[in-house]
Design an enzyme around this catalytic site. Structure first.
Site, short mmCIF file in Angstrom:
data_model
loop_
_atom_site.label_atom_id
_atom_site.label_comp_id
_atom_site.label_asym_id
_atom_site.label_seq_id
_atom_site.Cartn_x
_atom_site.Cartn_y
_atom_site.Cartn_z
N HIS A 76 -6.23 0.90 -5.72
CA HIS A 76 -4.88 0.90 -6.29
C HIS A 76 -4.89 1.66 -7.62
O HIS A 76 -5.81 1.48 -8.43
CB HIS A 76 -4.40 -0.54 -6.55
CG HIS A 76 -3.61 -1.11 -5.42
ND1 HIS A 76 -3.99 -2.26 -4.75
CD2 HIS A 76 -2.44 -0.71 -4.83
CE1 HIS A 76 -3.09 -2.54 -3.81
NE2 HIS A 76 -2.15 -1.61 -3.83
N CYS A 86 -0.24 -2.21 1.60
CA CYS A 86 -1.57 -1.75 1.21
C CYS A 86 -2.64 -2.67 1.78
O CYS A 86 -3.64 -2.22 2.36
CB CYS A 86 -1.70 -1.65 -0.31
SG CYS A 86 -0.72 -0.29 -0.99
N GLU A 133 -10.45 -2.24 -4.49
CA GLU A 133 -10.17 -3.56 -3.91
C GLU A 133 -11.41 -4.07 -3.16
O GLU A 133 -11.93 -3.39 -2.29
CB GLU A 133 -8.99 -3.48 -2.94
CG GLU A 133 -7.68 -3.03 -3.59
CD GLU A 133 -7.10 -4.07 -4.54
OE1 GLU A 133 -7.60 -5.22 -4.54
OE2 GLU A 133 -6.16 -3.73 -5.29
N1 PCA Z 1 1.73 0.25 -2.76
C1 PCA Z 1 2.17 -0.85 -1.93
C2 PCA Z 1 2.44 -0.23 -0.58
C3 PCA Z 1 2.47 1.24 -0.80
C4 PCA Z 1 1.92 1.45 -2.14
O1 PCA Z 1 1.69 2.53 -2.66
C5 PCA Z 1 1.21 -2.02 -1.90
O2 PCA Z 1 0.48 -2.21 -2.90
O3 PCA Z 1 1.16 -2.76 -0.92
#
Ligand code: PCA
Length: 189
Positions: A166, A144, A81
């Site tokens: 992610h 996140c 990200e």
């Molecule tokens: N994904 C979520 C919150 C926890 C996770 O593993 C997100 O992308 O915000």
């Protein structure tokens, strides 16, 4: 200076998922990668609380760098990200039942903060390991992003570097590939 002590975090399950590959992948990593020592931390999917726990752990282990990992259902590539946004906007409640609708994370904070670890190098390293990767310009507006933005804000102007990756659901990318992707990403920072 290259980071030597890396705090790496994964998340508990949330929403309709009964597993979260982010923690499973983080937990499967070795405790050393190259000259980096890893401190692993499982975080709750809770606005604010996840970031507080990460900040405490970063202080305890004197982390030079923090790499947070989360699940992005629907994505088919590993996505470092590039930016955290100063907003909480949840389509489902977090694991504590909190469902903010368009609130700032930091009332006096900038709208967005760029990640401070080399996310482009991570993408290249993951691709070189044969795993699909793509730079992402949105970590969403759920927990996140809350974690990423809060850490970037807190460590702004300090030597401590922060990024978020992610990973897909296991049905879209085998856990072994996510583990290899994180290993490659860590080796590139
Ligand atoms: N994904 C979520 C919150 C926890 C996770 O593993 C997100 O992308 O915000």
């Amino acid at each position: 200076m290259e980071p030597k002590t890396l705090l790496i975090t994964g998340f508990e399950p949330f929403g309709t998922e009964d597993r979260n590959p982010s923690w499973e992948a983080v937990n499967a990593l070795p405790t050393c990668i190259g000259d980096r020592t890893l401190t692993k931390l499982l975080l709750p999917v809770e606005f604010g609380h996840a970031a507080e726990l990460a900040l405490q752990a970063a202080a305890d282990c004197r982390a030079d760098a923090i790499l947070c990992v989360g699940l992005a259902a629907g994505r088919t590539a590993v996505t470092p990200e590039a930016v955290g946004l100063n907003v909480r906007d949840a389509s489902i409640p977090d694991n504590a039942g909190y469902q903010p609708a368009g609130e700032p994370i930091q009332a006096d904070g900038p709208a967005a903060i760029f990640s401070t670890l080399p996310v482009r190098s991570m993408v290249e390293a993951i691709r070189s390991a044969g795993i699909p990767a793509k730079l992402s310009y949105t970590a969403g507006t759920y927990v996140c992003n809350d974690l990423l933005y809060t850490l970037l804000h807190r460590f702004s102007g300090t030597p401590t570097r922060v990024a978020f990756v992610h990973i897909p659901l296991e049905k879209d990318l085998p856990l072994t590939d996510s583990i290899a992707a994180l290993t490659a990403a860590i080796g590139s920072i």
